[in-house]
Each structure stands twice: as C-alpha cells, then as structure tokens.
Scaffold this active site. Sequence first.
Site, PDB file in Angstrom:
ATOM      1  N   ASP A  31       0.871  -1.188   0.000  1.00 11.38           N
ATOM      2  CA  ASP A  31       0.000   0.000   0.000  1.00 11.38           C
ATOM      3  C   ASP A  31       0.903   1.233   0.000  1.00 11.38           C
ATOM      4  O   ASP A  31       1.920   1.245   0.702  1.00 11.38           O
ATOM      5  CB  ASP A  31      -0.879  -0.013   1.263  1.00 11.38           C
ATOM      6  N   LEU A  33      -0.007   3.997   1.214  1.00 10.38           N
ATOM      7  CA  LEU A  33      -0.444   4.722   2.424  1.00 10.38           C
ATOM      8  C   LEU A  33      -0.951   6.139   2.140  1.00 10.38           C
ATOM      9  O   LEU A  33      -1.021   6.960   3.037  1.00 10.38           O
ATOM     10  CB  LEU A  33       0.664   4.737   3.494  1.00 10.38           C
ATOM     11  N   ALA A  74      -6.161  -1.309  -4.701  1.00  6.98           N
ATOM     12  CA  ALA A  74      -5.692   0.082  -4.651  1.00  6.98           C
ATOM     13  C   ALA A  74      -6.371   0.918  -5.734  1.00  6.98           C
ATOM     14  O   ALA A  74      -6.281   0.589  -6.920  1.00  6.98           O
ATOM     15  CB  ALA A  74      -4.180   0.112  -4.850  1.00  6.98           C
ATOM     16  N   ASN A  92      -4.170   6.826 -11.609  1.00  8.24           N
ATOM     17  CA  ASN A  92      -4.024   5.895 -10.484  1.00  8.24           C
ATOM     18  C   ASN A  92      -4.793   4.596 -10.698  1.00  8.24           C
ATOM     19  O   ASN A  92      -4.326   3.530 -10.291  1.00  8.24           O
ATOM     20  CB  ASN A  92      -4.475   6.559  -9.178  1.00  8.24           C
ATOM     21  N   TYR A 141     -14.613   7.887 -12.512  1.00 12.49           N
ATOM     22  CA  TYR A 141     -14.323   6.754 -11.628  1.00 12.49           C
ATOM     23  C   TYR A 141     -14.870   5.455 -12.238  1.00 12.49           C
ATOM     24  O   TYR A 141     -14.141   4.467 -12.377  1.00 12.49           O
ATOM     25  CB  TYR A 141     -14.942   6.995 -10.240  1.00 12.49           C
ATOM     26  N   PHE A 169     -21.327  -3.408  -4.812  1.00  7.92           N
ATOM     27  CA  PHE A 169     -22.360  -2.416  -4.536  1.00  7.92           C
ATOM     28  C   PHE A 169     -21.855  -1.602  -3.321  1.00  7.92           C
ATOM     29  O   PHE A 169     -20.672  -1.297  -3.275  1.00  7.92           O
ATOM     30  CB  PHE A 169     -23.726  -3.100  -4.415  1.00  7.92           C
ATOM     31  N   HIS A 189     -19.174   8.500   2.615  1.00  7.10           N
ATOM     32  CA  HIS A 189     -20.181   7.435   2.528  1.00  7.10           C
ATOM     33  C   HIS A 189     -21.274   7.601   3.584  1.00  7.10           C
ATOM     34  O   HIS A 189     -21.009   8.047   4.702  1.00  7.10           O
ATOM     35  CB  HIS A 189     -19.512   6.070   2.689  1.00  7.10           C
ATOM     36  N   ALA A 282     -24.655  15.464  -7.675  1.00 11.25           N
ATOM     37  CA  ALA A 282     -24.516  15.156  -9.107  1.00 11.25           C
ATOM     38  C   ALA A 282     -24.056  13.710  -9.294  1.00 11.25           C
ATOM     39  O   ALA A 282     -23.186  13.232  -8.557  1.00 11.25           O
ATOM     40  CB  ALA A 282     -23.515  16.107  -9.738  1.00 11.25           C
TER      41      ALA A 282
HETATM   42  N1  UFG Z   1     -25.879  10.248   0.718  1.00 13.84           N
HETATM   43  C1  UFG Z   1     -26.563  11.243   1.372  1.00 13.84           C
HETATM   44  N2  UFG Z   1     -25.871  12.012   2.251  1.00 13.84           N
HETATM   45  C2  UFG Z   1     -24.547  11.837   2.522  1.00 13.84           C
HETATM   46  C3  UFG Z   1     -23.865  10.799   1.851  1.00 13.84           C
HETATM   47  C4  UFG Z   1     -24.566  10.026   0.947  1.00 13.84           C
HETATM   48  O1  UFG Z   1     -27.763  11.469   1.167  1.00 13.84           O
HETATM   49  O2  UFG Z   1     -23.979  12.589   3.325  1.00 13.84           O
HETATM   50  C5  UFG Z   1     -26.627   9.384  -0.215  1.00 13.84           C
HETATM   51  C6  UFG Z   1     -26.053   9.423  -1.612  1.00 13.84           C
HETATM   52  O3  UFG Z   1     -26.642  10.453  -2.344  1.00 13.84           O
HETATM   53  C7  UFG Z   1     -26.418   8.033  -2.115  1.00 13.84           C
HETATM   54  C8  UFG Z   1     -26.418   7.159  -0.864  1.00 13.84           C
HETATM   55  O4  UFG Z   1     -26.486   8.065   0.225  1.00 13.84           O
HETATM   56  O5  UFG Z   1     -27.714   8.044  -2.627  1.00 13.84           O
HETATM   57  C9  UFG Z   1     -25.157   6.346  -0.736  1.00 13.84           C
HETATM   58  O6  UFG Z   1     -24.050   7.205  -0.917  1.00 13.84           O
HETATM   59  P1  UFG Z   1     -22.544   6.755  -0.667  1.00 13.84           P
HETATM   60  O7  UFG Z   1     -21.696   7.948  -0.947  1.00 13.84           O
HETATM   61  O8  UFG Z   1     -22.441   6.085   0.634  1.00 13.84           O
HETATM   62  O9  UFG Z   1     -22.329   5.647  -1.748  1.00 13.84           O
HETATM   63  P2  UFG Z   1     -22.492   5.725  -3.328  1.00 13.84           P
HETATM   64  O10 UFG Z   1     -23.698   4.909  -3.643  1.00 13.84           O
HETATM   65  O11 UFG Z   1     -22.459   7.078  -3.876  1.00 13.84           O
HETATM   66  O12 UFG Z   1     -21.107   5.117  -3.760  1.00 13.84           O
HETATM   67  C10 UFG Z   1     -20.839   3.767  -3.775  1.00 13.84           C
HETATM   68  C11 UFG Z   1     -19.344   3.527  -3.644  1.00 13.84           C
HETATM   69  C12 UFG Z   1     -18.627   4.124  -4.818  1.00 13.84           C
HETATM   70  C13 UFG Z   1     -19.220   3.613  -6.077  1.00 13.84           C
HETATM   71  C14 UFG Z   1     -20.694   3.884  -6.102  1.00 13.84           C
HETATM   72  C15 UFG Z   1     -21.364   3.335  -7.305  1.00 13.84           C
HETATM   73  O13 UFG Z   1     -18.881   4.082  -2.449  1.00 13.84           O
HETATM   74  O14 UFG Z   1     -17.270   3.785  -4.757  1.00 13.84           O
HETATM   75  O15 UFG Z   1     -21.304   3.282  -4.977  1.00 13.84           O
HETATM   76  O16 UFG Z   1     -22.579   3.985  -7.518  1.00 13.84           O
HETATM   77  F1  UFG Z   1     -18.691   4.204  -7.152  1.00 13.84           F
END
Ligand code: UFG
Length: 326
Positions: A31, A33, A74, A92, A141, A169, A189, A282
């Site tokens: 890694d 890091l 990674a 990356n 991404y 997912f 997240h 977005a």
């Molecule tokens: N959300 C909120 N508020 C927050 C954070 C997230 O309402 O503060 C919502 C987002 O809009 C989304 C859901 O919660 O609808 C989940 O969001 P996350 O950011 O936890 O996860 P994502 O679904 O956006 O992302 C995940 C992975 C990514 C991947 C993506 C594919 O973390 O790496 O799924 O869609 F690319």
Amino acid sequence: MNIAVIGGAGFIGSHAVKLLVERGHQVTAIDNLTNGHRAAVHRQAAFYALDCGQTAALAAVFQERKIEAVMHFAANAYVGESVEDPRKYYRNNVAHTISMLDAMHLCGIKKLVFSSTCATYGQPDHVPITEDMPQRPISPYGQSKWMVERILRDTAQAEGLAFAAPRYFNVAGSALDGTIGEDHRPETHLIPIVLQVALGQRKQVDIFGNDYPTADGTCIRDYVHVWDLVEAHLVLLEHLKPGQGLFYNLGVGRGYSVREIISVCRRVTNANIPTREVPRRAGDPPELFADPGKMARDFGWKAKITDLEEIVRSAWRWFQAHPNGY
Ligand code: UFG
C-alpha cells in the site's frame, strides 16, 4: 497460497488481508499509504509501503515473496472527485494498474482478483442489476474501472491471465471482532457519516435529494457487509480459470433508501440524528441494487449478513471504539 494484497491498508483491502491470514494464507500487503492506514494491516502479514505504479519495485517484492496470486484493491474511489480531477483517476486506477500487470507478467503471476464496481453500469435501465446489463459508466471513476475490466479481458486472451472482476455495490460494516473498520479521509459514505452524527462529530446528515422516483424520494442502494465481500473474493480466487475473466455482482440483492438507513442508524445508536434535506448530489442514480444470483448459482456464495441492522451494528461497534479512526 502466497497472495499479494495491493491496497492492503485500505478499508476493503485490510479486511481481505485479515481474512486471508485467518484462512492460513501467506499474505503480503502492499500500500502506498496515501489513503490506507498502516495500523489496519494484520500483524501476521508482511507489509511493503509501495505504489503499485512502480513496476520494477513491485516485481522485486513479488519475487522476494514468491507471490502466486494478487488481489488488487488500490484505487481512488470518490465519484465526485473523479469528475473534478479525471486524470488522477485514469492515472491511479488505469495507468498504475497497467504497471502492476506488467510486474505480474514479469514474474509470471497469472492469478488476479480486481475490485470493480456497480458504477460501471452507470444509470441502469432497470433493477435488480444482472452482470449482462450494458455498462455505461457516467463518471470518470466508473469509466476507469470499466477500462481496467477491458484491459483484463484482453490480457487474459493474450497472456492466459486468470482473473475475476467482482463489481461491488455499497460496502459497509467492519470486521466482526471489532479490530479493523472504515476510516476514509474525507468520509463521504452514508453509513459512516450518519454514525459520525450519532457520535456528535457532525451536526447533521445531509440527505442528497428528496425528489427521486422512489417510494420515499431518496436514493436506494444495496449495502453489503465487508466481510461477506472479502469472502466472495476468496471464492473467486479459488475458481479462476486461465485465459478467462469472471464478472460478478457482489451485493445482498435488496435496496434501502437513504431515509431507511438513517432510521436503522437511529435504532442501533439510540441517538437523535438530525437531518437536513439538500439538493441532489450530481451523478447519483436513483436506484441501484444487485441481482446476486449468478454468484449463488455458480459458486453457492450468498451474503450471510443480510440484515441491515446487523450491518449497521457492526459499523457502529467500530466507530464507537475508534471515534477518531486509526
Ligand atoms: N448520501 C446522502 N448524504 C450523505 C452521503 C450520501 O444522502 O452525506 C446518499 C447518496 O446520495 C447516495 C447514498 O447516500 O444516494 C449512498 O451514498 P454513498 O456515498 O455512501 O455511496 P455511493 O452509492 O455514492 O457510492 C458507492 C461507492 C462508490 C461507487 C458507487 C457506485 O462508495 O465507490 O457506490 O454507484 F462508485
């Protein structure tokens, strides 16, 4: 086996290292890091602080450690950042993966499990998502992961590489013994953010969009426990075939809305978690959840931790015990 885990100090990679060590494999975690944490790496794994873009140095480690198979985690994984700084993601996630493949090739290593993502499907025409649905990523991404899938297919044909590209997912939870967990900086997240509000580290949860075409107006995602996810990696590693690629969705097969997640977090933490409704983020598709049937049919793998409350409880244990992360 002698297995190298690249990105072995990251959230999912560190759980893979732990699982492989516990199952009796010789594990080498690698890694750079940048986002990973040295403390997340299991003590019984060898550790090298190295960037996977450095082919010669990586090949030297592969040789020294007699590596037979690689798990490659990674990557940069912030969808929003990838839109602002696409070259970072192509460099990356794509270019450095090519450098890593060069190192594998130099050392004659033919087995690889590569982290892919449901983001390669973009905005699917329907749910649940099956592996044969069109891949039309909508962010750099997602594009970067899709490109690597293409590169791996061609490499398998040309060189006999045996690989799997599980498409994740929403990965959540933490190791069941509480030793390692999620520590992203910045955290974006949903579940960790909600739990940080429960801990009093943030004022409220912003709900990104309340006008989606879903039952309660908020986005729906498939939350899969990190331990189930890394177990699936081992299953895939055991079924690799020379010259072939395995593509599988790793999810539970059921979706939960943002509001449902927040209400389960309230139940688990007993905290009053304030929310604020803000505009859509977005690039968020309204509804994503997997059809995990192919993994079940082909290998008998199914997520074991399917109860959302249990997933949240496991994350909460980690966040309570490590409020400041590693
Ligand atoms: N959300 C909120 N508020 C927050 C954070 C997230 O309402 O503060 C919502 C987002 O809009 C989304 C859901 O919660 O609808 C989940 O969001 P996350 O950011 O936890 O996860 P994502 O679904 O956006 O992302 C995940 C992975 C990514 C991947 C993506 C594919 O973390 O790496 O799924 O869609 F690319």
